[in-house]
Design a protein around this motif. Structure first.
Motif, PDB file in Angstrom:
ATOM      1  N   ARG A  23     -40.641  28.744  16.965  1.00 64.65           N
ATOM      2  CA  ARG A  23     -39.265  28.239  17.084  1.00 64.65           C
ATOM      3  C   ARG A  23     -38.473  29.078  18.084  1.00 64.65           C
ATOM      4  NH1 ARG A  23     -35.922  24.757  14.306  1.00 64.65           N
ATOM      5  NH2 ARG A  23     -33.707  25.171  14.539  1.00 64.65           N
ATOM      6  N   GLU A  24     -38.677  30.390  18.063  1.00 65.70           N
ATOM      7  CA  GLU A  24     -37.962  31.265  18.986  1.00 65.70           C
ATOM      8  C   GLU A  24     -38.293  30.922  20.439  1.00 65.70           C
ATOM      9  OE1 GLU A  24     -39.736  32.513  16.283  1.00 65.70           O
ATOM     10  OE2 GLU A  24     -37.933  32.763  15.082  1.00 65.70           O
ATOM     11  N   GLU A  25     -39.564  30.605  20.693  1.00 68.05           N
ATOM     12  CA  GLU A  25     -39.972  30.216  22.045  1.00 68.05           C
ATOM     13  C   GLU A  25     -39.345  28.878  22.440  1.00 68.05           C
ATOM     14  OE1 GLU A  25     -44.403  32.259  22.367  1.00 68.05           O
ATOM     15  OE2 GLU A  25     -44.194  30.347  21.304  1.00 68.05           O
ATOM     16  N   ILE A  26     -39.300  27.944  21.497  1.00 68.71           N
ATOM     17  CA  ILE A  26     -38.678  26.644  21.748  1.00 68.71           C
ATOM     18  C   ILE A  26     -37.199  26.839  22.087  1.00 68.71           C
ATOM     19  CG2 ILE A  26     -37.935  24.473  20.671  1.00 68.71           C
ATOM     20  CD1 ILE A  26     -40.609  24.552  19.079  1.00 68.71           C
ATOM     21  N   VAL A  27     -36.497  27.603  21.255  1.00 74.34           N
ATOM     22  CA  VAL A  27     -35.060  27.832  21.453  1.00 74.34           C
ATOM     23  C   VAL A  27     -34.807  28.487  22.805  1.00 74.34           C
ATOM     24  CG1 VAL A  27     -33.063  29.148  20.629  1.00 74.34           C
ATOM     25  CG2 VAL A  27     -34.523  27.915  18.989  1.00 74.34           C
ATOM     26  N   SER A  28     -35.553  29.531  23.101  1.00 78.83           N
ATOM     27  CA  SER A  28     -35.364  30.251  24.364  1.00 78.83           C
ATOM     28  C   SER A  28     -35.611  29.356  25.569  1.00 78.83           C
ATOM     29  CB  SER A  28     -36.305  31.458  24.397  1.00 78.83           C
ATOM     30  OG  SER A  28     -36.207  32.116  25.629  1.00 78.83           O
ATOM     31  N   LYS A  29     -36.718  28.622  25.541  1.00 79.25           N
ATOM     32  CA  LYS A  29     -37.078  27.783  26.682  1.00 79.25           C
ATOM     33  C   LYS A  29     -36.106  26.620  26.845  1.00 79.25           C
ATOM     34  CE  LYS A  29     -40.860  25.215  28.804  1.00 79.25           C
ATOM     35  NZ  LYS A  29     -42.239  24.784  28.707  1.00 79.25           N
ATOM     36  N   ILE A  30     -35.800  25.930  25.756  1.00 75.26           N
ATOM     37  CA  ILE A  30     -34.925  24.756  25.859  1.00 75.26           C
ATOM     38  C   ILE A  30     -33.525  25.168  26.293  1.00 75.26           C
ATOM     39  CG2 ILE A  30     -34.083  24.531  23.465  1.00 75.26           C
ATOM     40  CD1 ILE A  30     -35.259  21.640  25.635  1.00 75.26           C
ATOM     41  N   ASN A  31     -33.021  26.282  25.777  1.00 75.60           N
ATOM     42  CA  ASN A  31     -31.692  26.745  26.178  1.00 75.60           C
ATOM     43  C   ASN A  31     -31.657  27.060  27.669  1.00 75.60           C
ATOM     44  OD1 ASN A  31     -30.999  26.470  23.534  1.00 75.60           O
ATOM     45  ND2 ASN A  31     -30.541  28.622  23.183  1.00 75.60           N
TER      46      ASN A  31
ATOM     47  N   PRO B 194     -26.827  26.965  18.084  1.00 77.72           N
ATOM     48  CA  PRO B 194     -27.484  26.020  17.178  1.00 77.72           C
ATOM     49  C   PRO B 194     -26.569  24.944  16.602  1.00 77.72           C
ATOM     50  CG  PRO B 194     -28.271  28.224  16.731  1.00 77.72           C
ATOM     51  CD  PRO B 194     -27.150  28.354  17.729  1.00 77.72           C
ATOM     52  N   ASP B 195     -25.330  25.296  16.257  1.00 76.29           N
ATOM     53  CA  ASP B 195     -24.429  24.338  15.624  1.00 76.29           C
ATOM     54  C   ASP B 195     -23.584  23.528  16.606  1.00 76.29           C
ATOM     55  OD1 ASP B 195     -25.313  25.057  13.093  1.00 76.29           O
ATOM     56  OD2 ASP B 195     -23.853  26.676  12.937  1.00 76.29           O
TER      57      ASP B 195
ATOM     58  N   TYR C  69     -33.928  21.434  18.241  1.00 74.88           N
ATOM     59  CA  TYR C  69     -35.017  22.396  18.023  1.00 74.88           C
ATOM     60  C   TYR C  69     -35.927  21.924  16.891  1.00 74.88           C
ATOM     61  CZ  TYR C  69     -31.521  25.487  20.273  1.00 74.88           C
ATOM     62  OH  TYR C  69     -30.579  26.028  21.111  1.00 74.88           O
ATOM     63  N   ASP C  70     -35.307  21.464  15.800  1.00 74.95           N
ATOM     64  CA  ASP C  70     -36.080  20.968  14.652  1.00 74.95           C
ATOM     65  C   ASP C  70     -36.969  19.797  15.064  1.00 74.95           C
ATOM     66  OD1 ASP C  70     -34.806  22.830  13.033  1.00 74.95           O
ATOM     67  OD2 ASP C  70     -33.423  21.365  12.146  1.00 74.95           O
ATOM     68  N   TYR C  71     -36.404  18.879  15.839  1.00 72.53           N
ATOM     69  CA  TYR C  71     -37.139  17.680  16.256  1.00 72.53           C
ATOM     70  C   TYR C  71     -38.333  18.077  17.112  1.00 72.53           C
ATOM     71  CZ  TYR C  71     -37.959  12.818  17.356  1.00 72.53           C
ATOM     72  OH  TYR C  71     -38.531  11.573  17.457  1.00 72.53           O
ATOM     73  N   ILE C  72     -38.109  18.957  18.077  1.00 67.17           N
ATOM     74  CA  ILE C  72     -39.206  19.390  18.956  1.00 67.17           C
ATOM     75  C   ILE C  72     -40.272  20.111  18.143  1.00 67.17           C
ATOM     76  CG2 ILE C  72     -39.833  20.942  20.846  1.00 67.17           C
ATOM     77  CD1 ILE C  72     -37.028  20.280  22.048  1.00 67.17           C
ATOM     78  N   GLU C  73     -39.833  21.002  17.254  1.00 66.37           N
ATOM     79  CA  GLU C  73     -40.776  21.767  16.427  1.00 66.37           C
ATOM     80  C   GLU C  73     -41.612  20.835  15.557  1.00 66.37           C
ATOM     81  OE1 GLU C  73     -40.515  25.990  14.133  1.00 66.37           O
ATOM     82  OE2 GLU C  73     -38.907  24.569  13.721  1.00 66.37           O
ATOM     83  N   ALA C  74     -41.002  19.800  15.010  1.00 63.57           N
ATOM     84  CA  ALA C  74     -41.702  18.873  14.114  1.00 63.57           C
ATOM     85  C   ALA C  74     -42.652  17.943  14.865  1.00 63.57           C
ATOM     86  CB  ALA C  74     -40.698  18.060  13.317  1.00 63.57           C
TER      87      ALA C  74
ATOM     88  N   VAL D 123     -30.184  13.439  16.271  1.00 61.11           N
ATOM     89  CA  VAL D 123     -30.201  14.672  17.062  1.00 61.11           C
ATOM     90  C   VAL D 123     -28.798  14.891  17.634  1.00 61.11           C
ATOM     91  CG1 VAL D 123     -31.317  15.901  18.954  1.00 61.11           C
ATOM     92  CG2 VAL D 123     -32.641  14.270  17.608  1.00 61.11           C
ATOM     93  N   GLN D 124     -27.949  15.535  16.843  1.00 59.69           N
ATOM     94  CA  GLN D 124     -26.550  15.751  17.233  1.00 59.69           C
ATOM     95  C   GLN D 124     -26.289  17.174  17.736  1.00 59.69           C
ATOM     96  OE1 GLN D 124     -24.058  13.323  17.179  1.00 59.69           O
ATOM     97  NE2 GLN D 124     -25.784  11.966  16.818  1.00 59.69           N
ATOM     98  N   THR D 125     -26.925  18.153  17.081  1.00 51.47           N
ATOM     99  CA  THR D 125     -26.702  19.554  17.442  1.00 51.47           C
ATOM    100  C   THR D 125     -27.964  20.128  18.087  1.00 51.47           C
ATOM    101  OG1 THR D 125     -27.512  20.433  15.341  1.00 51.47           O
ATOM    102  CG2 THR D 125     -25.158  19.850  15.446  1.00 51.47           C
ATOM    103  N   PHE D 126     -27.813  21.289  18.672  1.00 53.77           N
ATOM    104  CA  PHE D 126     -28.989  21.935  19.266  1.00 53.77           C
ATOM    105  C   PHE D 126     -30.005  22.291  18.193  1.00 53.77           C
ATOM    106  CE2 PHE D 126     -25.813  22.450  22.566  1.00 53.77           C
ATOM    107  CZ  PHE D 126     -26.521  22.028  23.673  1.00 53.77           C
ATOM    108  N   SER D 127     -29.528  22.649  17.010  1.00 54.92           N
ATOM    109  CA  SER D 127     -30.440  22.939  15.907  1.00 54.92           C
ATOM    110  C   SER D 127     -31.273  21.701  15.562  1.00 54.92           C
ATOM    111  CB  SER D 127     -29.662  23.418  14.684  1.00 54.92           C
ATOM    112  OG  SER D 127     -30.548  23.775  13.653  1.00 54.92           O
ATOM    113  N   ASP D 128     -30.618  20.534  15.560  1.00 57.97           N
ATOM    114  CA  ASP D 128     -31.349  19.279  15.327  1.00 57.97           C
ATOM    115  C   ASP D 128     -32.425  19.082  16.393  1.00 57.97           C
ATOM    116  OD1 ASP D 128     -29.579  18.695  13.236  1.00 57.97           O
ATOM    117  OD2 ASP D 128     -28.356  17.337  14.460  1.00 57.97           O
TER     118      ASP D 128
END
Length: 79
Positions: free
Chosen positions: A3-11, A27-28, A72-77, A65-70
């Motif tokens: 997840r950390e890699e996803i967050v870092s790369k996507i951001n 995230p929010d 990240y969750d979607y990509i991770e899933a 998919v409204q927030t960045f957290s959403d």
């Protein structure tokens, strides 16, 4: 990919693509408001996610998919 890699790369990718400071991508935060997306830019975002992560976001899933957290969750899933 963690997840950390996803967050870092996507951001990083989104900040560069949509010309915003990476610090505003939290995230929010609401994706559309933060990146100032119109309907065409939203299509660009979906294409970018599909290209970077090989994850397709169908139109019927976009409202979830409204927030960045959403996002990240979607990509991770689905990665």
């Amino acid at each position: 990919m963690t997840r950390e890699e996803i967050v870092s790369k996507i951001n990083s990718v989104l900040a560069e693509e949509f010309e915003v400071e990476e610090s505003v991508i939290t995230p929010d935060a609401n994706i559309k408001n933060t990146l100032a997306l119109d309907s065409l830019s939203l299509v660009d975002l979906v294409a970018l996610i599909q290209h970077e992560y090989k994850v397709k976001i169908p139109a019927e899933d976009l409202p979830k998919v409204q927030t960045f957290s959403d996002l990240y969750d979607y990509i991770e899933a689905h990665a």
